[in-house]
Design a protein around this motif. Structure first.
Motif, PDB file in Angstrom:
ATOM      1  N   VAL A   1      11.618 -36.934 -11.713  1.00  8.16           N
ATOM      2  CA  VAL A   1      12.039 -36.836 -13.110  1.00  8.16           C
ATOM      3  C   VAL A   1      11.357 -37.934 -13.904  1.00  8.16           C
ATOM      4  CG1 VAL A   1      14.002 -36.928 -14.673  1.00  8.16           C
ATOM      5  CG2 VAL A   1      14.254 -35.901 -12.427  1.00  8.16           C
ATOM      6  N   ASP A   2      10.740 -37.559 -14.980  1.00 10.98           N
ATOM      7  CA  ASP A   2      10.082 -38.519 -15.858  1.00 10.98           C
ATOM      8  C   ASP A   2      11.051 -38.821 -16.996  1.00 10.98           C
ATOM      9  OD1 ASP A   2       8.353 -40.070 -17.261  1.00 10.98           O
ATOM     10  OD2 ASP A   2       7.214 -38.401 -18.111  1.00 10.98           O
ATOM     11  N   CYS A   3      11.638 -40.014 -16.987  1.00  5.48           N
ATOM     12  CA  CYS A   3      12.627 -40.340 -18.006  1.00  5.48           C
ATOM     13  C   CYS A   3      12.095 -41.329 -19.037  1.00  5.48           C
ATOM     14  CB  CYS A   3      13.900 -40.881 -17.351  1.00  5.48           C
ATOM     15  SG  CYS A   3      13.623 -42.374 -16.404  1.00  5.48           S
TER      16      CYS A   3
ATOM     17  N   ASN B   1      10.298 -42.401 -22.362  1.00  6.62           N
ATOM     18  CA  ASN B   1      10.041 -41.802 -23.663  1.00  6.62           C
ATOM     19  C   ASN B   1       9.351 -42.849 -24.516  1.00  6.62           C
ATOM     20  OD1 ASN B   1       9.918 -40.275 -25.896  1.00  6.62           O
ATOM     21  ND2 ASN B   1      12.125 -40.175 -26.272  1.00  6.62           N
TER      22      ASN B   1
END
Length: 175
Positions: free
Chosen positions: A91-93, A95
């Motif tokens: 998961v790429d969290c 931002n």
């Protein structure tokens, strides 16, 4: 059985009653047959059913399109799930996106310009002195009072005395 031939009275004058009776009887029988074989004037049969009304091709086409869209979406979802299963599903969290308004610089410049103008206006207002003198106003008011006393029919002190006397007498009357 009663014999109609003997008691038959033709409507129109005739030479032979027997022949007239047979002719009238024949006409009556033909009339009865026509009445029995007459077709109704009101059509009570059900209306024809047409195939294009029963089949409803447009509805079938829309249903097929809906089913094909669902199949396509399911296939895309399956591809995504298989990709996640093969890659481990990290998961790429993060931002890193910074919100930026297109007109923010222009608004800041406009705000600075308005602030400078307000400061200049405040400086000018605080540096200039008043044009009207309170002392002169007070002197003019005293002069106006003197003029009103000389112009008036009754002197001002007289009217003030009569009012105070009137108040005293009315308060005594009440007691």
């Amino acid at each position: 059985m009663y014999n109609y031939k003997n008691s038959y009275q033709p409507v129109l004058p005739c030479v032979n009653k027997y022949l007239q009776y047979r002719w009238d009887k024949n006409c009556y029988e033909m009339h009865r047959n026509k009445v029995k074989s007459a077709k109704p004037t009101i059509n009570t049969t059900p209306p024809k059913t047409y195939n294009h009304l029963l089949v409803k091709l447009k509805k079938r086409q829309l249903e097929e399109e809906r089913v094909s869209r669902i199949k396509r979406e399911n296939h895309m979802l399956l591809d995504k799930m298989s990709h996640i299963m093969q890659t481990g599903g990290g998961v790429d969290c993060r931002n890193d996106y910074v919100k930026k308004s297109l007109g923010s610089e222009k608004r800041q410049l406009e705000l600075l310009r308005i602030t400078k103008e307000n400061q200049c206006l405040l400086q000018r207002l605080s540096s200039c002195g008043p044009r009207y003198s309170v002392q002169v106003w007070h002197e003019q008011w005293l002069r106006n009072l003197q003029l009103m006393e000389t112009i008036g029919r009754y002197p001002r002190q007289y009217t003030a005395q009569t009012k105070s006397e009137h108040k005293v007498t009315s308060s005594e009357d009440e007691d």
